[in-house]
Scaffold this active site. Structure first.
Site, short mmCIF file in Angstrom:
data_model
loop_
_atom_site.label_atom_id
_atom_site.label_comp_id
_atom_site.label_asym_id
_atom_site.label_seq_id
_atom_site.Cartn_x
_atom_site.Cartn_y
_atom_site.Cartn_z
N CYS A 144 0.81 6.01 0.43
CA CYS A 144 -0.58 6.43 0.30
C CYS A 144 -1.47 5.73 1.35
O CYS A 144 -2.21 6.37 2.07
CB CYS A 144 -1.06 6.11 -1.11
N HIS A 185 -30.81 16.88 -9.02
CA HIS A 185 -31.07 18.03 -8.15
C HIS A 185 -31.70 17.53 -6.85
O HIS A 185 -32.58 16.68 -6.91
CB HIS A 185 -32.03 18.99 -8.85
N GLY A 241 4.92 24.83 6.52
CA GLY A 241 4.72 24.52 5.11
C GLY A 241 3.24 24.48 4.79
O GLY A 241 2.52 23.63 5.30
N GLU A 251 4.31 29.69 6.13
CA GLU A 251 4.71 29.40 4.74
C GLU A 251 5.79 30.41 4.33
O GLU A 251 5.60 31.60 4.53
CB GLU A 251 3.48 29.52 3.82
N GLY A 255 0.81 -1.22 0.00
CA GLY A 255 0.00 0.00 0.00
C GLY A 255 0.84 1.26 0.00
O GLY A 255 0.35 2.35 -0.30
N ARG A 289 9.11 16.65 -0.57
CA ARG A 289 9.26 15.28 -1.06
C ARG A 289 10.27 15.23 -2.21
O ARG A 289 10.35 16.15 -3.03
CB ARG A 289 7.90 14.74 -1.54
N ALA A 349 -0.95 10.19 -5.65
CA ALA A 349 -1.24 8.77 -5.85
C ALA A 349 -1.90 8.52 -7.21
O ALA A 349 -1.60 7.52 -7.87
CB ALA A 349 -2.13 8.28 -4.73
N LYS A 369 -6.93 11.18 5.48
CA LYS A 369 -8.34 11.51 5.19
C LYS A 369 -9.27 10.92 6.24
O LYS A 369 -10.30 11.52 6.59
CB LYS A 369 -8.74 10.99 3.80
N ALA A 406 15.14 -4.13 -2.89
CA ALA A 406 15.75 -4.50 -4.18
C ALA A 406 16.80 -3.48 -4.60
O ALA A 406 16.64 -2.28 -4.36
CB ALA A 406 14.67 -4.57 -5.25
C1 LIG Z 1 0.71 12.79 4.71
C2 LIG Z 1 0.52 12.53 3.24
C3 LIG Z 1 -0.73 12.71 2.68
C4 LIG Z 1 -0.92 12.45 1.32
N1 LIG Z 1 -2.16 12.64 0.78
C5 LIG Z 1 -2.35 12.43 -0.54
C6 LIG Z 1 -3.62 12.60 -1.13
O1 LIG Z 1 -4.60 12.95 -0.47
N2 LIG Z 1 -3.76 12.37 -2.46
C7 LIG Z 1 -2.70 11.99 -3.23
O2 LIG Z 1 -2.88 11.79 -4.44
N3 LIG Z 1 -1.47 11.81 -2.69
C8 LIG Z 1 -1.28 12.01 -1.38
N4 LIG Z 1 -0.04 11.80 -0.83
C9 LIG Z 1 1.05 11.36 -1.73
C10 LIG Z 1 0.89 9.86 -2.02
O3 LIG Z 1 0.96 9.13 -0.83
C11 LIG Z 1 1.98 9.42 -2.98
O4 LIG Z 1 1.93 10.25 -4.13
C12 LIG Z 1 1.78 7.98 -3.41
O5 LIG Z 1 1.86 7.11 -2.32
C13 LIG Z 1 2.87 7.61 -4.44
O6 LIG Z 1 2.74 6.26 -4.77
P1 LIG Z 1 4.03 5.44 -5.22
O7 LIG Z 1 3.54 4.07 -5.51
O8 LIG Z 1 4.75 6.18 -6.25
O9 LIG Z 1 5.00 5.42 -3.94
P2 LIG Z 1 4.74 4.95 -2.46
O10 LIG Z 1 3.32 4.90 -2.12
O11 LIG Z 1 5.62 5.79 -1.61
O12 LIG Z 1 5.27 3.46 -2.44
C14 LIG Z 1 6.62 3.18 -2.62
C15 LIG Z 1 6.93 1.86 -1.93
O13 LIG Z 1 8.19 1.38 -2.38
C16 LIG Z 1 8.85 0.74 -1.30
N5 LIG Z 1 10.28 0.73 -1.64
C17 LIG Z 1 11.10 1.81 -1.80
N6 LIG Z 1 12.34 1.40 -2.16
C18 LIG Z 1 12.30 0.06 -2.22
C19 LIG Z 1 13.28 -0.92 -2.53
N7 LIG Z 1 14.53 -0.59 -2.89
N8 LIG Z 1 12.91 -2.22 -2.49
C20 LIG Z 1 11.65 -2.57 -2.14
N9 LIG Z 1 10.68 -1.69 -1.83
C21 LIG Z 1 11.01 -0.39 -1.88
C22 LIG Z 1 8.49 1.60 -0.11
O14 LIG Z 1 8.61 0.87 1.10
C23 LIG Z 1 7.04 1.99 -0.42
O15 LIG Z 1 6.12 1.12 0.20
C24 LIG Z 1 0.17 12.03 0.52
C25 LIG Z 1 1.44 11.84 1.10
C26 LIG Z 1 1.61 12.09 2.44
C27 LIG Z 1 2.97 11.86 3.05
#
Ligand SMILES: Cc1cc2nc3c(=O)[nH]c(=O)nc-3n(C[C@H](O)[C@H](O)[C@H](O)COP(=O)(O)OP(=O)(O)OC[C@H]3O[C@@H](n4cnc5c(N)ncnc54)[C@H](O)[C@@H]3O)c2cc1C
Length: 473
Positions: free
Chosen positions: A44, A442, A178, A201, A41, A270, A318, A53, A113
């Site tokens: 996100c 409506h 921020g 900010e 997961g 980020r 996400a 949320k 990895a």
């Molecule tokens: C507090 C907060 C609130 C947010 N709210 C929103 C929102 O409301 N809406 C929205 O669109 N986005 C939101 N985001 C951003 C959103 O969480 C990310 O954009 C989204 O998770 C990106 O997905 P991803 O699959 O690219 O990476 P991630 O979800 O970060 O997943 C990456 C995964 O890769 C794994 N990983 C990393 N390196 C390795 C490796 N070498 N080997 C094996 N596994 C590895 C990590 O453990 C992680 O589980 C929020 C972020 C935060 C911090």
């Protein structure tokens, strides 16, 4: 023990980018392995969108009850139960993802990895050292949070967003550093729970990357709800205060200023998480700011190696990760050129909510369009009245000669749900007339979008709104 195996597709990272890739590829018959070093997961589900949320939603309920004019008596908040609900939701959703991956036949491997060569990765965990050869590799490793010099969360008084999602108690005073999407969301959450919140900010306005009129309106809403907002203010240092809590030194336009609060939340910035991948082994740069893929595509210069989601750079969202995952699978299957749609909605969750997709008025004019602007305010919407949430408006920007929708910008109740209507219209090249021809239920909040389309032709029903026309003849 070292073992070796091979697969069609290796996905690194089990967040929305990674699990979407793995599920879609496995459904198309690719032998898919997904490796995750922590929890399925990703950010996100475990420490981002979903838990934030869940808490925000519950905090809004707390605030509604507290501010309700027709209920009496003291209600006690059980923060522990609120946090438990969030944690249960995360755990069940994680199990749900594991279930779908299993049903599709994705092999999930726990471990970290890194590259050994162009199509070869090593996966290490406490028990095993596995070498995997893969015809295709999708990197979905997400992003990590960076903080300013000398600033570090300590989990006690100096919080990260992870800490703010697991609070032992509601601080009496909280400074949120921020005012981007996350800062605004956490400021709203903690204000709803009764904390005195200061949002700072360093740039000249909150949400610096968002439609400026909407950002200004949101700032006013936050201020009206009692959040103190300081712009052109940066956090210079944090020190423990004698009386508990922290002493903050702020750098303001008028010089340094001291502030004492119970907790400070650093939202940080980020950056793509690539450092652990040993990208040098395949001739790619590990520097977070270097683009890994070219021309909005998802394939890197190394054929067969893709990057999706936060690992590919901003925007860190996400739904962008999901869109890129779909583009990557299609490219692997030979169904597209590996490019993704650039139409990515931006949503800010709070009260009111803010959502935007496509071009702003300014961007449309700069791109040479002659534009029409249709506007509708929630105060004229019946459903908003029934919800007691009449603050906000919808701005619809269209190309004047063709009527094609170019951008939609909203502030108001549940606009993070409504914005998909606008994305659908823009993505499919719809014009304002197509929206006008559609029957909207409506009373519904979605009628504000319909009315903004009507307003473009000076035909809005529930409010007199004159359309504006701007740009070259
Ligand atoms: C507090 C907060 C609130 C947010 N709210 C929103 C929102 O409301 N809406 C929205 O669109 N986005 C939101 N985001 C951003 C959103 O969480 C990310 O954009 C989204 O998770 C990106 O997905 P991803 O699959 O690219 O990476 P991630 O979800 O970060 O997943 C990456 C995964 O890769 C794994 N990983 C990393 N390196 C390795 C490796 N070498 N080997 C094996 N596994 C590895 C990590 O453990 C992680 O589980 C929020 C972020 C935060 C911090």
């Amino acid at each position: 023990m070292t073992t070796a195996k091979s697969c069609d597709l290796l996905v690194v990272g089990g967040g929305p980018g990674g699990y979407t890739t793995a599920i879609l590829a496995a459904r198309k018959g690719l032998h898919t392995v997904m490796v995750e070093q922590e929890h399925l997961g990703g950010t996100c589900l475990n420490r981002g969108c979903v838990p934030a949320k869940a808490l925000l939603e519950d905090s809004a309920l707390v605030a509604s009850v507290r501010n309700c004019s027709f209920m009496r008596g003291d209600l006690t908040l059980s923060l522990g139960r609120m946090v438990d609900r969030k944690t249960r939701l995360v755990e069940t959703s994680r199990a749900g993802i594991a279930g779908v991956l299993g049903e599709c036949g994705v092999e999930v491997v726990a471990g970290r990895a890194h590259f050994l060569g162009p199509r070869r990765m090593s996966i290490q965990n406490a028990e095993n050292d596995l070498t995997l050869e893969a015809s295709h590799i999708v990197l979905a490793t997400g992003a990590q949070t960076e903080y300013g010099p000398g600033l570090r969360p300590d989990g006690r008084c100096v919080w990260s967003t992870d800490d703010a999602l697991n609070p032992p108690s509601v601080p009496r005073t909280l400074t949120v550093v921020g005012a981007g999407n996350r800062g605004v969301e956490f400021a709203t959450l903690y204000r709803n729970l009764g904390a005195e919140v200061i949002l700072i900010e360093q740039q000249g306005r909150i949400l610096p990357r968002v439609h400026s009129e909407l950002a200004d309106r949101l700032r006013k809403s936050l201020t009206d709800r009692g959040v103190k907002v300081y712009v052109r203010t940066a956090l210079a240092s944090v020190a423990p205060a004698d009386t508990g809590g922290v002493r903050l030194t702020l750098q303001t336009a008028k010089g340094p200023q001291e502030l004492q609060v119970d907790r400070v939340l650093l939202t940080g910035s980020r950056r793509p998480a690539r450092a652990d991948l040993n990208l040098q082994a395949i001739g790619l740069s590990a520097a977070a700011d270097d683009p890994l893929s070219l021309d909005d595509g998802v394939e890197t210069p190394v054929k067969g190696v893709y990057v999706v989601g936060d690992a590919s750079g901003p925007p860190y969202l996400a739904h962008k990760a999901i869109a890129q995952a779909m583009a990557a699978v299609d490219h692997i299957l030979g169904r597209n050129d590996g490019r993704q749609s650039l139409l990515i909605p931006n949503c800010i969750y709070g009260d009111p909510e803010l959502a935007s997709v496509g071009l702003t008025e300014e961007q449309a004019l700069n791109a040479g369009h002659r534009i029409k602007i249709g506007e509708f305010h929630f105060v004229g919407n019946g459903r908003a009245g029934t919800l007691g949430k009449e603050e906000g408006l919808v701005i619809l920007v269209s190309d004047a000669p063709s009527g094609r929708v170019l951008g939609v910008h909203m502030i108001g109740p549940r606009v993070t749900e409504l914005i998909a209507l606008a994305a659908l219209a823009i993505q499919n090249g719809l014009d304002v007339t197509a929206i006008k021809k559609t029957v909207f239920p409506h009373p519904a909040l979605s009628e504000t979008f319909f009315e903004a389309a009507l307003a473009t032709h000076n035909e809005s029903i529930h409010m007199r709104m004159e359309a504006e026309e701007l740009g070259p003849e």
